[in-house]
Scaffold this motif. Structure first.
Motif, PDB file in Angstrom:
ATOM      1  N   VAL A 153      14.317 -16.483 -12.193  1.00 17.65           N
ATOM      2  CA  VAL A 153      13.340 -16.724 -13.015  1.00 17.65           C
ATOM      3  C   VAL A 153      12.595 -15.562 -13.740  1.00 17.65           C
ATOM      4  N   ILE A 154      12.239 -14.640 -12.876  1.00 16.88           N
ATOM      5  CA  ILE A 154      11.187 -13.392 -13.083  1.00 16.88           C
ATOM      6  C   ILE A 154      12.055 -12.553 -13.690  1.00 16.88           C
ATOM      7  N   GLY A 161      11.281  -2.729  -7.814  1.00 22.23           N
ATOM      8  CA  GLY A 161      10.958  -4.030  -6.936  1.00 22.23           C
ATOM      9  C   GLY A 161      10.787  -3.329  -5.566  1.00 22.23           C
ATOM     10  N   CYS A 162       9.454  -3.821  -5.009  1.00 21.41           N
ATOM     11  CA  CYS A 162       9.464  -3.648  -3.532  1.00 21.41           C
ATOM     12  C   CYS A 162      10.380  -4.561  -2.776  1.00 21.41           C
ATOM     13  N   CYS A 183       8.178  -5.111 -10.975  1.00 17.11           N
ATOM     14  CA  CYS A 183       7.652  -6.408 -10.450  1.00 17.11           C
ATOM     15  C   CYS A 183       6.431  -6.357  -9.782  1.00 17.11           C
ATOM     16  N   TYR A 184       5.284  -6.859 -10.434  1.00 18.16           N
ATOM     17  CA  TYR A 184       3.939  -6.984  -9.832  1.00 18.16           C
ATOM     18  C   TYR A 184       3.807  -8.102  -8.948  1.00 18.16           C
ATOM     19  N   GLY A 209      14.728 -11.088  -7.626  1.00 17.24           N
ATOM     20  CA  GLY A 209      14.262 -11.825  -8.757  1.00 17.24           C
ATOM     21  C   GLY A 209      13.874 -10.859  -9.992  1.00 17.24           C
ATOM     22  N   ILE A 210      13.307  -9.886  -9.878  1.00 18.06           N
ATOM     23  CA  ILE A 210      13.321  -9.001 -10.973  1.00 18.06           C
ATOM     24  C   ILE A 210      14.520  -8.404 -11.654  1.00 18.06           C
TER      25      ILE A 210
END
Lengths: 455, 455
Positions: free
Chosen positions: A241-242, A262-263, A411-412, A272-273
């Motif tokens: 969903v991200i 993304g980490c 992505c935060y 996700g991202i």
């Protein structure tokens, strides 16, 4: 009127189906193996650990999987999440980059983990399960599952890695506020925990140990199953969903990212991202995708690709993944969520197929980026999230050197409001990188018992 | 598709001007008096404490005051804030109410205080000030001003009430992350602090003491002014963005509230959510407006209306307000932001004119509402905010008894992620109400030196 910083979506824009990258990837990961027989795992082999509906999802290759209505309803508590432009961070860097961040910190527990927690709690309840057991590192996963179990009426027991349990006492209180039970791992409550405490009384714990405890708990209690916050296919699925939302929001901004960051600890916020963008890349789109891990736990960048256990005691199935060895004990980094010896099989496979890149960054460089972020954007990032920020700084500087413009999406993954002790240590000069000598990593890898090499 | 829970506004909907209730209220508060002469205060009397541009705002009776562009730009970091419907809290109460909450917890420091912090830091910088001194109770104000001073390039020294400094160590770390200095109050760094420590070595501190310290600091340092997070007219003015946005959002929901609720310490979040609705009420709209305070610090409900000092040492001007006496030492409540002896003159005047109501609620009832909220809505509220929630519970039950439907709008002034110790104490049964006997309150009031009664 100043530039808007935030691109919001309406409730109606919440994705109604999860995206499953397995439908599009050129090579799927080799199957998990049974820990005893080392033969490909059957659905039934997992039935004592997970409910069958989630096992089916774990094995599904359907491209789109509908999100059940009760999960949608709870996702709407904080989704769609904002996409923000890091205007002041950009100005401070003074490089030719636009930086957008997908803000997953707005969930009640403060991170992306809430997305899969809701789904897992729901499917367990639907299958008639009454109680879950899980592990947590920094506490983001444990608190997310606590919130979700509270919503769906399940009991929850959380085994929290001891070093984080001590560094982040508020996480335990948060879980209790949502009605869950939380103990430090290794604990006295499982055989796996007692064994480790006897061998290593001063151990800071690790995700591998805590997983062993939680799996044992699930196997030894009635109506109980285990839940994992990362690594597995169905977990990564729930995080899609991200990226799906971010694609809509980038389109609203009239831009497409050159780079998605993304980490990566187990790989779930990264997946996700990025997975919806990996799909674009597979279909020919020119987009780079970068996973960022701690230099002190460099799974993707230095761990060999092989079959390995997910936990310390070897109770889980063998997964084909980049791994530092399931007995690897990462240093006591503040980014507790990135202290994991392995990497999601789906992410590992993408790395093998050169669909993603990976880099490892030392702790101090990450905190420097985190403090710069707090002092420009205002929000204080989770220690895990600072790895994505530090990578964005490196990429921005490179863009300046090369004289090329770049649009970065990151992505935060969470806020750092319960991780301020790390900032305190950093600002008072007490923090070190805790880098590991290559020899120590080699030794950890060598200690790992032989397992069949993946195809 | 489930019901949307969130009503968002676009960046373009951010109010461009603050609303000043003084333009519409039937009676304005009597003027502040000079502490020495007890004559009405002149702008020049405040010039050593505040910059002249804020003093002008303090005294303005203009209805609309434009928000400067640099402040708008920083407000956009988190504004417009979401208006959310508390669907699951409503279901749990099972009463004929709709509950909407204006979510001010989404700012970087986690509360509404950020709104005025940005404005105050900006105006001080414009006036050539280099350094601010302030007090903070629970830390919401100190951390908000730390974020704002960081943005506008000012140094900041924060005197934090000792009990909160000890209960909430993360708040200090948060301020440091944004570059501010924070010390426990009473401190050894001011004469006011040293005097109190000598007389009461074990004092938990109070906002009144911390204000004395911060004012003394401002008076004894070059290029330094004092900043206050509540009580004064200009502070309440800056908070009007809350209610102005909420009015647009309620209109989007197709509803007008029967009741507007805010917790009240000094009165700033209460004023922020309610003053635009008070204006409607003045113009004949049928809306109730309710301020909620702790039973252990019942300023509006039990404190007489009179002239009193804002601080313990009597350094500030005399303000016409409901007050428990400036020497009143409230118990060590977790809702540190509500431990103040006085109430904003504007709010006090509205109470006198029956334009608002007030109620006081004991600590345990507030925590019960907070835990119910966390377990239904997901988000964990600040201890201060639980007072508004507890009032909503009472109002919901009353609506059920009376068989009448009610639409409630409340200000969700902040999150409780840095206040989890209070939840821990509550859940483990260690929390008490800390109610004060009437005699103790009477004694505190009696100790207050005589001051001219307001007209």
């Amino acid at each position: 009127m100043p530039d808007p910083r935030c691109i919001t979506l309406a409730a109606a824009d919440l994705p109604k189906a999860w995206y499953n990258l397995q439908a599009d990837m050129p090579h799927r990961p080799p199957p998990p193996l049974h820990p005893a027989t080392q033969q490909p795992l059957q659905a039934a082999d997992l039935a004592r650990i997970f409910p069958m509906n989630l096992i089916e999802q774990e094995m599904s290759t359907e491209r789109w999987i509908n999100i059940p209505e009760p999960v949608l309803e709870k996702l709407l508590i904080c989704r769609p999440t904002p996409l923000r432009r890091a205007l002041d961070f950009e100005r401070a860097l003074d490089c030719p980059v636009k930086i957008f961040y997908k803000d997953e910190s707005v969930s009640p527990p403060g991170s992306h983990k809430f997305n899969t927690a809701l789904a897992q709690a729901y499917y367990n309840r639907e299958f008639g399960i009454k109680r879950l057991a899980t592990e947590t590192g920094a506490g983001q996963w444990g608190s997310s599952l606590a919130a979700a179990c509270n919503f769906f009426g399940l009991e929850l027991k959380v085994y929290m890695v001891r070093i984080s349990f001590e560094q982040k006492p508020f996480r335990k209180m948060m879980m209790q506020t949502w009605g869950a039970q939380c103990v430090a791992s290794p604990s006295e409550e499982t055989q796996a925990g007692r064994d480790i405490r006897q061998r290593f009384p001063d151990t800071p714990g690790s995700l591998g140990i805590a997983i062993s405890e939680a799996v044992e708990d699930a196997l030894t209690h009635d109506h109980t199953r285990y839940a994992l916050g990362s690594v597995l296919n169905h977990v990564l699925l729930h995080q899609s969903v991200i990226g799906l939302e971010a694609q809509k929001q980038m389109a609203l901004a009239g831009l497409y990212p050159d780079l998605v960051i993304g980490c990566a600890g187990g790989g779930s916020n990264f997946a996700g991202i990025s997975f919806p963008f990996v799909r674009d890349r597979i279909h020919g789109k020119n987009v780079r995708i970068l996973a960022v891990e701690p230099a002190a736990c460099p799974t993707l960048t230095r761990g060999p690709y092989r079959y390995d256990f997910g936990d310390l005691s070897g109770m889980t199935p063998l997964l084909a993944m980049h791994s530092l060895g399931h007995q690897f004990m990462p240093p006591s980094l503040h980014a507790g969520g990135l202290r994991y010896h392995g990497m999601a099989p789906l992410v590992s496979q993408l790395k093998r197929d050169d669909l993603i890149e990976a880099t490892a960054i030392p702790q101090l460089e990450c905190y420097a980026a985190g403090v710069l972020w707090a002092r420009t954007e205002g929000f204080i990032p989770a220690p895990e999230t600072t790895h994505a920020l530090a990578a964005a700084v490196r990429e921005a500087k490179q863009a300046k050197e090369e004289g090329r413009e770049k649009t970065i999406l990151l992505c935060y993954s969470g806020h750092g409001l319960l991780d301020l002790a790390g900032y305190d240590a950093y600002l008072s000069g007490k923090l070190t990188n805790q880098d590991l000598p290559q020899a120590e990593i080699d030794a950890a890898i060598a200690k790992c018992p032989a397992a069949p090499a993946p195809a």
